[in-house]
Design a protein around this motif. Structure first.
Motif, short mmCIF file in Angstrom:
data_model
loop_
_atom_site.label_atom_id
_atom_site.label_comp_id
_atom_site.label_asym_id
_atom_site.label_seq_id
_atom_site.Cartn_x
_atom_site.Cartn_y
_atom_site.Cartn_z
N GLU A 75 47.16 37.37 78.23
CA GLU A 75 46.60 36.03 77.98
C GLU A 75 47.70 34.98 77.89
N VAL A 76 48.80 35.32 77.23
CA VAL A 76 49.92 34.39 77.12
C VAL A 76 50.53 34.13 78.50
N ALA A 77 50.65 35.20 79.30
CA ALA A 77 51.21 35.04 80.65
C ALA A 77 50.32 34.11 81.49
N ALA A 78 49.01 34.32 81.44
CA ALA A 78 48.09 33.48 82.20
C ALA A 78 48.15 32.03 81.74
N GLU A 79 48.21 31.84 80.44
CA GLU A 79 48.28 30.48 79.90
C GLU A 79 49.54 29.76 80.37
N GLN A 80 50.69 30.49 80.34
CA GLN A 80 51.93 29.87 80.76
C GLN A 80 51.94 29.61 82.27
N MET A 81 51.37 30.53 83.05
CA MET A 81 51.29 30.33 84.50
C MET A 81 50.47 29.10 84.85
N ASN A 82 49.41 28.91 84.13
CA ASN A 82 48.56 27.74 84.38
C ASN A 82 49.25 26.44 83.97
N LYS A 83 50.14 26.55 82.99
CA LYS A 83 50.83 25.36 82.48
C LYS A 83 52.11 25.06 83.25
N LEU A 84 52.98 26.05 83.35
CA LEU A 84 54.24 25.93 84.09
C LEU A 84 54.65 27.33 84.51
N ALA A 85 54.32 27.69 85.74
CA ALA A 85 54.58 29.06 86.21
C ALA A 85 56.06 29.31 86.41
N PHE A 86 56.78 28.33 86.92
CA PHE A 86 58.21 28.49 87.12
C PHE A 86 58.90 27.15 87.12
N SER A 87 60.10 27.15 86.58
CA SER A 87 60.96 25.98 86.63
C SER A 87 62.40 26.45 86.51
N SER A 88 63.26 25.93 87.35
CA SER A 88 64.66 26.35 87.36
C SER A 88 65.37 25.92 86.08
N THR A 89 66.32 26.77 85.66
CA THR A 89 67.19 26.39 84.54
C THR A 89 68.61 26.09 85.02
N PHE A 90 68.79 25.99 86.35
CA PHE A 90 70.08 25.57 86.90
C PHE A 90 70.29 24.08 86.61
N SER A 91 71.54 23.65 86.76
CA SER A 91 71.92 22.23 86.62
C SER A 91 71.52 21.66 85.27
N GLY A 92 71.43 22.54 84.27
CA GLY A 92 71.13 22.08 82.92
C GLY A 92 69.66 21.84 82.64
N PHE A 93 68.78 22.01 83.65
CA PHE A 93 67.35 21.83 83.42
C PHE A 93 66.86 22.89 82.43
N SER A 94 65.80 22.58 81.71
CA SER A 94 65.31 23.53 80.72
C SER A 94 63.80 23.41 80.56
N HIS A 95 63.25 24.28 79.73
CA HIS A 95 61.82 24.22 79.41
C HIS A 95 61.61 24.89 78.06
N GLU A 96 60.46 24.62 77.46
CA GLU A 96 60.22 25.03 76.07
C GLU A 96 60.27 26.54 75.85
N PRO A 97 59.63 27.40 76.68
CA PRO A 97 59.66 28.83 76.38
C PRO A 97 61.08 29.41 76.28
N ALA A 98 61.98 29.00 77.19
CA ALA A 98 63.35 29.51 77.15
C ALA A 98 64.08 29.04 75.90
N ILE A 99 63.88 27.77 75.56
CA ILE A 99 64.54 27.22 74.37
C ILE A 99 64.04 27.92 73.11
N ARG A 100 62.71 28.08 73.00
CA ARG A 100 62.11 28.73 71.83
C ARG A 100 62.57 30.19 71.72
N LEU A 101 62.63 30.88 72.86
CA LEU A 101 63.05 32.28 72.81
C LEU A 101 64.52 32.40 72.43
N ALA A 102 65.37 31.53 72.96
CA ALA A 102 66.79 31.56 72.60
C ALA A 102 66.97 31.36 71.10
#
Length: 458
Positions: A75-102
């Motif tokens: 369910e969490v995977a489906a929810e995240q896919m519907n919201k933001l399935a992928f986004s690069s973290t190169f060039s300093g870009f970021s997103h909430e799941p990676a920040i929260r997990l770190a």
């Protein structure tokens, strides 16, 4: 059922033609096809296409910590896919799941291991750890510090760097080239013959001798699993890692802990090294971070290393993977860790580890061939010995461990053998959600399987 079996036959033929399996016999695949084709999982169980249920005694690849069939992660995977399935973290870009997990990992990790570099799995994590520590020494002005000491029977993955770090010759023999500057120290394990705790502790002093022989100014890091998994569930003596930590500190060598198998509750603590109150400089994690529901791994570095990288690194860090910090992977990992904590699965691993210990000791008392039983939490093993009083091995051509594994499979239990250097080791690592009754079922199957093989040996 007939349609299912027909479908299975078709799938097996397609499997032979189109699927090159990892860590498998290519010839056996072509001769007999896939031994099992699984369709469903629930808790500690897997179901195959014929409807038969198997106990997953290895958590598949030491990684399905919370058990199979957890809809919460889907369910969490489906929810995240519907919201933001992928986004690069190169060039300093970021997103909430990676920040929260770190941040969550920083809260969980021992000491000041507060910074994470994300990968797709354990091999990438160990490769990245090796590259990062070499980069660290290079930017600080010590490029000659590039050698990495690992251990014999250690397993760190199958990418080029992690294969080179692995201390199991069979993995080296597969390829025609290995990365340079890896050294293999003895592990605290003696294959055959009598030994004492003092004998095992000599392995730590061999690391010191190796550092002094090579020159401390050439050594970047020492790398080790807290408990060697694929090498045979090798549990170190009580003071081993304390001594290793002291040696690394004395010579200014970084200590990398490979917690890919031992992390996230497997041993009854969040991370394996916590059993010995030792904190590494770098820690690699994967497997249990997502319980295998999505591929994910990470390298964690301490604040001192991070500060030095900030101070000395110039320009771009030319290392990264397309899926570093994958948003779906990070979201699933966060939910997985939440379930581990809420359901007290680490505590359950410790409690069920005690039940496993009782069961393994029962096998040792009952069977003349069973010896050297051991476990830490839900990571355990027993050995099959021709003479356990003298610690004498069976002839390798007898394939005793393989026979026990096959007898277990006949009784619907999946476990694995470790036969490097002529050992006959049976490894067990079930999901952390296992119950006391399920532990008893596993021990009962072991009992029957060993009995069946022993009758052929004497």
């Amino acid at each position: 059922m007939e349609q299912t079996l027909s479908n299975k036959a078709e799938l097996i033929e397609l499997d032979k033609k189109h699927f090159l399996h990892p860590t498998s016999s290519i010839q056996a695949q072509q001769k007999t096809g896939a031994p099992l084709v699984f369709t469903e999982g629930n808790g500690i169980y897997l179901k195959d296409m014929e409807g038969d249920m198997y106990i997953d005694g290895m958590s598949s690849l030491w990684n399905v910590n919370i058990g199979h069939g957890r809809k919460e992660l889907a369910e969490v995977a489906a929810e995240q896919m519907n919201k933001l399935a992928f986004s690069s973290t190169f060039s300093g870009f970021s997103h909430e799941p990676a920040i929260r997990l770190a941040k969550k990992l920083a809260d969980l990790a021992p000491g000041n291991l507060n910074v994470s570099f994300f990968t797709s799995g354990g091999s990438e994590a160990n490769d990245s750890a090796i590259k990062l520590v070499r980069h660290y020494w290079k930017v600080k002005g010590f490029p000659e510090r590039k050698k990495v000491i690992t251990r014999k029977r250690g397993y760190h993955g199958v990418s080029m760097g992690s294969t080179s770090a692995t201390g199991i010759p069979e993995f080296h023999a597969m390829t025609t080239s290995l990365a340079p500057d890896f050294l293999y120290a003895p592990t605290p394990y003696i294959v055959e013959g009598e030994f004492t705790e003092e004998d095992l502790m000599k392995a730590a002093q061999e690391v010191r001798k190796m550092i002094e022989s090579e020159g401390p100014e050439t050594i970047a890091a020492f790398m080790a699993e807290p408990i060697q998994g694929a090498g045979g569930i090798i549990v170190p003596p009580e003071k081993y890692f304390e001594e290793i930590r002291n040696i690394c500190d004395e010579y200014g060598v970084l200590f990398i802990a490979d917690e890919v198998i031992t992390g996230f509750g497997r041993t009854g603590k969040m991370f394996g090294l916590e059993h010995w109150d030792v904190v590494p400089d770098v820690m690699t994690i994967a497997k249990g971070i997502s319980s295998g529901y999505v591929p994910l791994g990470a390298v964690m570095i301490n604040d001192e290393i991070h500060r030095e990288l900030i101070k000395y690194s110039k320009g771009t860090l030319f290392h990264g993977f397309t899926y570093s910090g994958h948003p779906v992977g990070c979201a699933v990992a966060l939910k997985n860790i939440e379930l581990i904590e809420e359901e007290r699965l680490i505590e359950n691993a410790a409690e069920m580890g005690q039940e496993l210990e009782k069961g393994l000791k029962y096998l040792e008392e009952k069977h003349w061939s069973v010896g050297r039983v051991r476990n830490v939490g839900l990571l355990g093993a027993f050995e099959l010995l021709a003479d356990r009083d003298k610690n004498t091995r069976f002839d390798a051509t007898q394939g005793v461990a393989g026979k026990v594994v096959q007898e277990c499979l006949k009784r619907n239990l999946i476990v694995r053998s470790v036969t490097y250097e002529g050992t006959d080791i049976i490894a067990i690592a079930p999901p952390l959600s296992i119950t006391k009754e399920e532990i008893k079922d596993i021990i009962s199957i072991f009992d029957d399987a060993v009995s069946a093989v022993e009758t052929t040996l004497k």
